[in-house]
Motif scaffolding. Structure first.
Motif, PDB file in Angstrom:
ATOM      1  N   SER A   1     -18.264  34.391  12.551  1.00  0.00           N
ATOM      2  CA  SER A   1     -17.696  36.662  11.749  1.00  0.00           C
ATOM      3  C   SER A   1     -17.338  37.572  12.439  1.00  0.00           C
ATOM      4  N   ALA A   2     -17.024  39.113  11.784  1.00  0.00           N
ATOM      5  CA  ALA A   2     -17.233  40.373  12.898  1.00  0.00           C
ATOM      6  C   ALA A   2     -16.013  39.836  14.215  1.00  0.00           C
ATOM      7  N   ASP A   3     -16.013  40.369  15.030  1.00  0.00           N
ATOM      8  CA  ASP A   3     -14.169  40.496  15.514  1.00  0.00           C
ATOM      9  C   ASP A   3     -14.659  39.565  16.599  1.00  0.00           C
ATOM     10  N   ALA A   4     -15.473  38.523  16.560  1.00  0.00           N
ATOM     11  CA  ALA A   4     -15.348  37.377  17.587  1.00  0.00           C
ATOM     12  C   ALA A   4     -14.136  36.561  17.624  1.00  0.00           C
ATOM     13  N   PHE A   5     -13.813  35.842  18.797  1.00  0.00           N
ATOM     14  CA  PHE A   5     -12.500  35.705  19.090  1.00  0.00           C
ATOM     15  C   PHE A   5     -12.768  34.119  18.316  1.00  0.00           C
ATOM     16  N   GLU A   6     -11.063  34.219  17.647  1.00  0.00           N
ATOM     17  CA  GLU A   6     -11.087  32.707  16.765  1.00  0.00           C
ATOM     18  C   GLU A   6      -9.796  32.592  17.073  1.00  0.00           C
ATOM     19  N   GLY A   7      -9.531  30.845  16.910  1.00  0.00           N
ATOM     20  CA  GLY A   7      -7.987  30.274  17.371  1.00  0.00           C
ATOM     21  C   GLY A   7      -8.182  28.356  16.871  1.00  0.00           C
ATOM     22  N   ILE A   8      -7.186  28.405  16.482  1.00  0.00           N
ATOM     23  CA  ILE A   8      -7.194  27.059  16.549  1.00  0.00           C
ATOM     24  C   ILE A   8      -6.045  26.495  16.943  1.00  0.00           C
ATOM     25  N   THR A   9      -5.981  24.972  17.620  1.00  0.00           N
ATOM     26  CA  THR A   9      -4.858  24.033  18.229  1.00  0.00           C
ATOM     27  C   THR A   9      -5.267  22.815  17.745  1.00  0.00           C
ATOM     28  N   ALA A  10      -3.841  22.220  16.851  1.00  0.00           N
ATOM     29  CA  ALA A  10      -4.188  20.934  16.702  1.00  0.00           C
ATOM     30  C   ALA A  10      -2.746  20.256  18.173  1.00  0.00           C
ATOM     31  N   LYS A  11      -3.215  19.406  18.252  1.00  0.00           N
ATOM     32  CA  LYS A  11      -2.829  18.957  19.392  1.00  0.00           C
ATOM     33  C   LYS A  11      -2.408  17.564  18.935  1.00  0.00           C
ATOM     34  N   LEU A  12      -1.142  17.041  19.920  1.00  0.00           N
ATOM     35  CA  LEU A  12      -1.268  15.686  20.783  1.00  0.00           C
ATOM     36  C   LEU A  12      -0.826  15.711  21.951  1.00  0.00           C
ATOM     37  N   THR A  13      -2.047  15.329  22.220  1.00  0.00           N
ATOM     38  CA  THR A  13      -1.753  15.354  23.997  1.00  0.00           C
ATOM     39  C   THR A  13      -1.716  13.963  24.759  1.00  0.00           C
ATOM     40  N   GLY A  14      -0.739  14.117  26.155  1.00  0.00           N
ATOM     41  CA  GLY A  14      -0.672  12.707  26.915  1.00  0.00           C
ATOM     42  C   GLY A  14      -0.738  13.051  27.777  1.00  0.00           C
ATOM     43  N   ASN A  15      -0.230  12.813  28.810  1.00  0.00           N
ATOM     44  CA  ASN A  15      -0.418  12.149  30.053  1.00  0.00           C
ATOM     45  C   ASN A  15       0.267  11.163  30.550  1.00  0.00           C
ATOM     46  N   ALA A  16       0.960  11.366  32.081  1.00  0.00           N
ATOM     47  CA  ALA A  16       2.775  10.873  32.634  1.00  0.00           C
ATOM     48  C   ALA A  16       1.618  10.873  33.958  1.00  0.00           C
ATOM     49  N   MET A  17       1.429   9.501  34.495  1.00  0.00           N
ATOM     50  CA  MET A  17       0.693   9.345  36.064  1.00  0.00           C
ATOM     51  C   MET A  17       1.693   8.656  36.623  1.00  0.00           C
ATOM     52  N   PHE A  18       2.293   9.076  38.605  1.00  0.00           N
ATOM     53  CA  PHE A  18       3.224   8.257  38.470  1.00  0.00           C
ATOM     54  C   PHE A  18       2.224   8.156  40.371  1.00  0.00           C
ATOM     55  N   PHE A  19       2.343   7.313  40.480  1.00  0.00           N
ATOM     56  CA  PHE A  19       1.252   6.382  41.664  1.00  0.00           C
ATOM     57  C   PHE A  19       1.843   5.193  42.490  1.00  0.00           C
ATOM     58  N   HIS A  20       1.078   5.127  43.793  1.00  0.00           N
ATOM     59  CA  HIS A  20       0.810   3.643  44.588  1.00  0.00           C
ATOM     60  C   HIS A  20       0.357   2.563  43.627  1.00  0.00           C
ATOM     61  N   THR A  21       0.096   1.992  44.078  1.00  0.00           N
ATOM     62  CA  THR A  21      -0.806   0.533  43.596  1.00  0.00           C
ATOM     63  C   THR A  21      -0.756  -0.218  45.161  1.00  0.00           C
ATOM     64  N   THR A  22      -2.009  -0.483  45.489  1.00  0.00           N
ATOM     65  CA  THR A  22      -2.848  -1.155  45.988  1.00  0.00           C
ATOM     66  C   THR A  22      -3.407  -2.188  45.272  1.00  0.00           C
ATOM     67  N   THR A  23      -3.812  -3.131  46.315  1.00  0.00           N
ATOM     68  CA  THR A  23      -4.187  -4.440  46.209  1.00  0.00           C
ATOM     69  C   THR A  23      -6.018  -4.747  46.104  1.00  0.00           C
ATOM     70  N   VAL A  24      -7.144  -5.162  45.346  1.00  0.00           N
ATOM     71  CA  VAL A  24      -8.853  -4.668  44.900  1.00  0.00           C
ATOM     72  C   VAL A  24      -8.934  -6.020  44.891  1.00  0.00           C
ATOM     73  N   ASP A  25      -9.678  -6.644  45.378  1.00  0.00           N
ATOM     74  CA  ASP A  25     -10.651  -8.166  45.470  1.00  0.00           C
ATOM     75  C   ASP A  25      -8.935  -8.869  44.335  1.00  0.00           C
ATOM     76  N   GLY A  26      -7.726  -8.506  45.313  1.00  0.00           N
ATOM     77  CA  GLY A  26      -6.889  -9.587  44.339  1.00  0.00           C
ATOM     78  C   GLY A  26      -6.108  -8.902  43.293  1.00  0.00           C
ATOM     79  N   LEU A  27      -6.472  -8.084  42.904  1.00  0.00           N
ATOM     80  CA  LEU A  27      -5.946  -7.381  42.049  1.00  0.00           C
ATOM     81  C   LEU A  27      -5.179  -6.312  42.192  1.00  0.00           C
ATOM     82  N   VAL A  28      -4.038  -5.831  41.447  1.00  0.00           N
ATOM     83  CA  VAL A  28      -2.865  -4.844  41.783  1.00  0.00           C
ATOM     84  C   VAL A  28      -4.109  -3.687  40.646  1.00  0.00           C
ATOM     85  N   THR A  29      -3.463  -2.953  41.312  1.00  0.00           N
ATOM     86  CA  THR A  29      -4.279  -1.937  40.730  1.00  0.00           C
ATOM     87  C   THR A  29      -3.624   0.195  41.354  1.00  0.00           C
ATOM     88  N   PRO A  30      -4.108   0.523  40.685  1.00  0.00           N
ATOM     89  CA  PRO A  30      -3.079   2.040  40.680  1.00  0.00           C
ATOM     90  C   PRO A  30      -4.001   2.416  41.422  1.00  0.00           C
TER      91      PRO A  30
END
Lengths: 85, 290
Positions: free
Chosen positions: B93-122
């Protein structure tokens, strides 16, 4: 892939997001370490961890199983068991 | 909007009552969650007083859909990308901040890999993250709507630094899009925290550079579920088309009551996108995670 192997990977990945000195073990509950507001948008520890585990499953013949809705409240060994069930 | 001068909320007694009620109902939980904000749906209502000295009821609904098991992800040899929707509404109400955002958010990741207990993982000790979002941001009355695409770079170094530095995050972004006039001209004349103070004209392109920083610290929660946390954020925008700068700084003291409820005292300077209002706002709110 065995549950023990997946637990090892989960413990390894959780250590990267552990900013509170939580002892990481098979009994660690995920929401003790992960959060969804510690980064920028979808680049947060909760989402990144889940993506990394999904990548690990897919690249080690573990498929892409559905994740339980309440996986953040699950222990490491419990979630690993659910994903490989 | 009248500038600076924070004042204490006049409704402090009511807030204290809300706090006491919520505390009395706190339930035992064994986890030590660093942050409770993990529910697919959270609802926050409280009282806020703006610098214009008008009491304002602050209403914040934050939908963060976590489509566990059905969110989209594509894996590559040393990278991956995923997407998830994010909807946020802030109004009051009154003069409080207001706004609306609607987004499709994502993330691209680039990494090296390593092996843990025989499994390859980022190897996530250090990797490159590129947050992506595509969606709309509007004032709370849908009088102006910005279609925005955002690409950023976040160096994720937290896995390779000492514990105390892991709560710091930094990122740089580029935002581009278009700003439409959705309301009638007469309805656009608003005041206080609702006023659009950006130099971005209606029915024109938007191109911004943005730098962001986040820092937080939280205590471990007690067995009764109580906890305390502090979050600070800073965002700066540079309007590349009109040579204007905007900023938003927030500080939030969070009292965690249990795994479903927390109480926030927040100080905010600047509303951020899309209005880039430069006023200050003090807010107190009790949030329920559903």
């Amino acid at each position: 892939m065995t549950t023990a192997q997946l637990c090892s990977v989960m413990r390894y990945q959780l250590r990267h997001f552990n900013d509170e000195g939580v002892a990481i073990s098979d009994g660690t509950v995920h929401d003790e370490v992960l959060a969804d507001d510690d980064g920028f948008g979808a680049a947060n520890s909760k989402a990144v961890y889940k993506a990394a585990i999904r990548w690990t499953l897919a690249n080690n013949n573990g498929g892409d199983p559905d994740w339980p809705k309440n996986w953040m409240q699950m222990r490491v060994d419990t979630l690993a068991g659910k994903l490989l069930a | 909007m009248t500038r600076p001068r924070m004042t204490r909320p006049r409704t402090l007694a009511a807030l204290a009552l809300m706090f006491a009620t919520a505390t009395a109902r706190a339930q035992h939980v064994s986890s030590q969650a660093s942050d409770p904000n993990r529910s697919p749906l959270s609802f926050s209502v409280g009282s806020a007083r703006t610098v214009a000295r008008q009491s304002a009821v602050h209403l914040l609904v934050d939908f963060t859909k976590d489509l566990s098991g059905v969110d989209w992800q594509q894996d590559f040899r040393r990278s991956l990308v995923y997407f998830t929707p994010d909807i946020k509404l802030e109004t009051g109400s009154a003069d409080a901040f207001e706004g609306i955002t609607a987004k499709l958010t994502g993330n691209a990741m680039f990494f090296h890999t390593t092996t843990v207990d025989g499994l390859v993982t980022p190897d996530l000790s250090f990797f490159h993250a590129f947050p992506i979002s595509l969606g709309a941001e509007s004032d709370g009355r849908f009088q102006r709507v910005n279609g925005i695409a955002e690409v950023g770079y976040v160096p994720w170094f937290q896995g390779s630094v000492p514990l105390r530095l892991r709560t710091l995050s930094i990122g740089a972004f580029v935002q581009g899009g278009y700003k439409w006039k959705a309301g009638t001209p007469d309805s656009i004349g608003t005041t206080g925290g609702k006023r659009d103070e950006s130099r971005e004209p209606l029915d024109a392109g938007v191109l911004r550079a943005k730098a962001s920083a986040r820092w937080s610290i939280a205590t471990r929660r007690t067995k009764s579920g109580l906890g305390l946390g502090f979050h600070a954020t800073g965002d700066a925008w540079f309007d590349l088309l009109h040579s204007a700068t905007y900023h938003r700084v927030t500080g939030i003291m969070r009292f965690v009551l249990d795994e479903h409820r927390y109480f926030d005292f927040a100080w905010e300077k600047g509303s951020g996108a899309p209005n880039f209002n430069t006023g200050r706002q003090v807010r107190a709110s009790l949030a329920f995670l559903l």
